[in-house]
Design a protein around this motif. Structure first.
Motif, PDB file in Angstrom:
ATOM      1  N   ILE A  65       0.822  -1.177  -0.143  1.00 39.17           N
ATOM      2  CA  ILE A  65       0.001  -0.024  -0.133  1.00 39.17           C
ATOM      3  C   ILE A  65       0.857   1.185  -0.154  1.00 39.17           C
ATOM      4  O   ILE A  65       2.246   1.177   0.463  1.00 39.17           O
ATOM      5  CB  ILE A  65      -0.885  -0.129   1.241  1.00 39.17           C
ATOM      6  CG1 ILE A  65       0.006   0.058   2.369  1.00 39.17           C
ATOM      7  CG2 ILE A  65      -1.962  -1.067   1.069  1.00 39.17           C
ATOM      8  CD1 ILE A  65      -0.930   0.189   3.900  1.00 39.17           C
ATOM      9  N   LEU A  66       0.449   2.371  -0.267  1.00 40.78           N
ATOM     10  CA  LEU A  66       1.236   3.647  -0.337  1.00 40.78           C
ATOM     11  C   LEU A  66       0.352   4.452   0.606  1.00 40.78           C
ATOM     12  O   LEU A  66      -0.744   4.460   0.664  1.00 40.78           O
ATOM     13  CB  LEU A  66       0.961   4.627  -1.758  1.00 40.78           C
ATOM     14  CG  LEU A  66       1.897   3.720  -2.751  1.00 40.78           C
ATOM     15  CD1 LEU A  66       1.299   4.567  -4.141  1.00 40.78           C
ATOM     16  CD2 LEU A  66       3.304   4.273  -2.658  1.00 40.78           C
ATOM     17  N   ILE A  67       1.335   4.965   1.625  1.00 34.47           N
ATOM     18  CA  ILE A  67       0.701   5.927   2.650  1.00 34.47           C
ATOM     19  C   ILE A  67       1.672   7.216   2.646  1.00 34.47           C
ATOM     20  O   ILE A  67       2.700   7.169   2.511  1.00 34.47           O
ATOM     21  CB  ILE A  67       0.684   5.242   3.947  1.00 34.47           C
ATOM     22  CG1 ILE A  67       2.004   4.962   4.495  1.00 34.47           C
ATOM     23  CG2 ILE A  67      -0.363   4.267   3.829  1.00 34.47           C
ATOM     24  CD1 ILE A  67       1.973   4.382   5.845  1.00 34.47           C
ATOM     25  N   VAL A  89      -3.534  -8.957   7.907  1.00 33.92           N
ATOM     26  CA  VAL A  89      -2.046  -8.635   7.782  1.00 33.92           C
ATOM     27  C   VAL A  89      -1.382  -9.195   8.937  1.00 33.92           C
ATOM     28  O   VAL A  89      -1.764  -8.551  10.027  1.00 33.92           O
ATOM     29  CB  VAL A  89      -2.019  -7.115   7.527  1.00 33.92           C
ATOM     30  CG1 VAL A  89      -0.668  -6.857   7.518  1.00 33.92           C
ATOM     31  CG2 VAL A  89      -2.669  -6.693   6.211  1.00 33.92           C
ATOM     32  N   GLU A  90      -0.511 -10.131   8.938  1.00 33.52           N
ATOM     33  CA  GLU A  90       0.247 -10.534  10.117  1.00 33.52           C
ATOM     34  C   GLU A  90       1.614  -9.784  10.132  1.00 33.52           C
ATOM     35  O   GLU A  90       2.211  -9.780  11.339  1.00 33.52           O
ATOM     36  CB  GLU A  90       0.704 -12.006   9.868  1.00 33.52           C
ATOM     37  CG  GLU A  90      -0.443 -12.979   9.791  1.00 33.52           C
ATOM     38  CD  GLU A  90      -1.216 -12.899  10.703  1.00 33.52           C
ATOM     39  OE1 GLU A  90      -0.655 -12.735  12.045  1.00 33.52           O
ATOM     40  OE2 GLU A  90      -2.583 -13.195  10.830  1.00 33.52           O
ATOM     41  N   ARG A 196      -0.374   4.327  13.318  1.00 31.00           N
ATOM     42  CA  ARG A 196      -1.010   4.060  12.264  1.00 31.00           C
ATOM     43  C   ARG A 196      -1.459   2.697  11.990  1.00 31.00           C
ATOM     44  O   ARG A 196      -1.649   2.171  11.093  1.00 31.00           O
ATOM     45  CB  ARG A 196      -0.266   4.607  11.103  1.00 31.00           C
ATOM     46  CG  ARG A 196       0.159   5.918  10.965  1.00 31.00           C
ATOM     47  CD  ARG A 196      -0.846   6.928  10.730  1.00 31.00           C
ATOM     48  NE  ARG A 196      -1.092   6.904   9.088  1.00 31.00           N
ATOM     49  CZ  ARG A 196      -0.338   7.527   8.584  1.00 31.00           C
ATOM     50  NH1 ARG A 196       0.570   8.379   8.610  1.00 31.00           N
ATOM     51  NH2 ARG A 196      -0.659   7.389   6.944  1.00 31.00           N
ATOM     52  N   ARG A 197      -1.504   1.926  13.080  1.00 33.91           N
ATOM     53  CA  ARG A 197      -1.950   0.547  13.088  1.00 33.91           C
ATOM     54  C   ARG A 197      -3.036   0.192  12.199  1.00 33.91           C
ATOM     55  O   ARG A 197      -3.058  -0.906  11.362  1.00 33.91           O
ATOM     56  CB  ARG A 197      -1.951  -0.216  14.635  1.00 33.91           C
ATOM     57  CG  ARG A 197      -2.262  -1.532  14.573  1.00 33.91           C
ATOM     58  CD  ARG A 197      -2.387  -2.119  16.148  1.00 33.91           C
ATOM     59  NE  ARG A 197      -1.313  -1.794  16.743  1.00 33.91           N
ATOM     60  CZ  ARG A 197      -0.529  -2.959  17.318  1.00 33.91           C
ATOM     61  NH1 ARG A 197      -1.048  -3.970  17.072  1.00 33.91           N
ATOM     62  NH2 ARG A 197       0.305  -2.682  18.239  1.00 33.91           N
ATOM     63  N   PRO A 198      -4.174   0.786  12.407  1.00 31.60           N
ATOM     64  CA  PRO A 198      -5.451   0.323  11.799  1.00 31.60           C
ATOM     65  C   PRO A 198      -5.305   0.394  10.118  1.00 31.60           C
ATOM     66  O   PRO A 198      -5.608  -0.523   9.461  1.00 31.60           O
ATOM     67  CB  PRO A 198      -6.576   1.394  12.080  1.00 31.60           C
ATOM     68  CG  PRO A 198      -6.158   1.639  13.609  1.00 31.60           C
ATOM     69  CD  PRO A 198      -4.709   1.822  13.542  1.00 31.60           C
ATOM     70  N   GLU A 199      -4.632   1.463   9.852  1.00 34.45           N
ATOM     71  CA  GLU A 199      -4.557   1.665   8.432  1.00 34.45           C
ATOM     72  C   GLU A 199      -3.366   0.703   7.671  1.00 34.45           C
ATOM     73  O   GLU A 199      -3.693   0.079   6.764  1.00 34.45           O
ATOM     74  CB  GLU A 199      -3.935   2.999   7.978  1.00 34.45           C
ATOM     75  CG  GLU A 199      -3.706   3.289   6.582  1.00 34.45           C
ATOM     76  CD  GLU A 199      -3.292   4.782   6.498  1.00 34.45           C
ATOM     77  OE1 GLU A 199      -2.947   5.204   5.427  1.00 34.45           O
ATOM     78  OE2 GLU A 199      -2.809   5.638   7.380  1.00 34.45           O
ATOM     79  N   LEU A 200      -2.374   0.386   8.468  1.00 30.00           N
ATOM     80  CA  LEU A 200      -1.246  -0.654   8.156  1.00 30.00           C
ATOM     81  C   LEU A 200      -1.812  -1.912   8.138  1.00 30.00           C
ATOM     82  O   LEU A 200      -1.241  -2.842   7.263  1.00 30.00           O
ATOM     83  CB  LEU A 200      -0.132  -0.373   9.027  1.00 30.00           C
ATOM     84  CG  LEU A 200       0.791   1.009   8.958  1.00 30.00           C
ATOM     85  CD1 LEU A 200       1.963   1.205   9.956  1.00 30.00           C
ATOM     86  CD2 LEU A 200       1.222   0.932   7.618  1.00 30.00           C
TER      87      LEU A 200
END
Length: 218
Positions: A65-67, A89-90, A196-200
């Motif tokens: 992903i791009l962030i 996502v592990e 940024r855990r939820p997004e990542l």
């Protein structure tokens, strides 16, 4: 008159030589740039699978992903690789920069497990002193492996420093600046992950689907 003709010929010859030289340099730069870019991509791919072996996820290099990440020192969006198992996502692998190395920027990849533990760190590029600061490379020493499975209890966890500063990480004999810079950069990356855990941890496939739906509605 003969002198004038001779000067004109010399000027024309020099101009022609300069034009040919400039052309050769331009072509060489283009070819070299492409080769360097390809080598960097191959080096990064190897580093990805050193952090998370292929037997765990052989599609890692295709799931990203791009962030935006100005907190990590990047002006442009960064590519974050995701290890996805059973639609979860592990682990993620993020780029990181230590801007305060002894000889300039130290560029790395930092892998982080879902629970916040460090999966591994690999240095991609640096200009540190051979025999001293270059020990951040796995090929030169095992020091970089000291990050494996480390976690951070708080944003000011005192363990995330070199021993000279009261932390848990060794410094190198005769070189403290380089390991200190790397520890700080990895710590910032772990903090960024937590913020940024939820997004990542949202799989790339779900984010793509969300973007597609949003685009259709607009």
């Amino acid at each position: 008159m003969e002198l004038l003709i001779s000067m004109r010929r010399s000027t024309l010859g020099i101009a022609l030589f300069a034009a040919v030289t400039a052309g050769v340099i331009a072509v060489t730069q283009v070819m070299t740039r492409e080769r360097i870019s390809q080598n960097q991509q191959e080096h990064q791919a190897r580093a990805l699978y050193e952090i998370l072996p292929r037997e765990l996820d052989d599609q890692l290099h295709r799931q990203s992903i791009l962030i935006s990440a100005p907190e990590l020192g990047f002006a442009e969006p960064i590519t974050v690789y995701q290890s996805i198992q059973n639609n979860e996502v592990e682990a993620v692998i993020l780029p990181a920069i230590a801007p305060d190395g002894y000889s300039g920027d130290i560029r790395m990849l930092v892998g982080i497990w879902r629970d916040g533990r460090v999966a591994g760190v690999r240095v991609l590029e640096h200009k540190e002193t051979p025999g001293l600061g270059d020990k951040v490379e796995l090929a030169k020493s095992n020091w970089i492996l000291s990050f494996d499975d480390k976690a951070m209890d708080s944003s000011n966890d005192p363990r995330w420093r070199v021993r000279k500063d009261g932390g848990d990480f060794d410094q190198f004999t005769g070189a403290t600046i380089t390991p200190r810079a790397v520890v700080r950069a990895v710590a910032r990356t772990v903090q960024f992950y937590e913020s940024r855990r939820p997004e990542l941890l949202t799989p790339a496939t779900e984010q793509d689907a969300h973007l597609t739906v949003s685009g259709d509605e607009s």
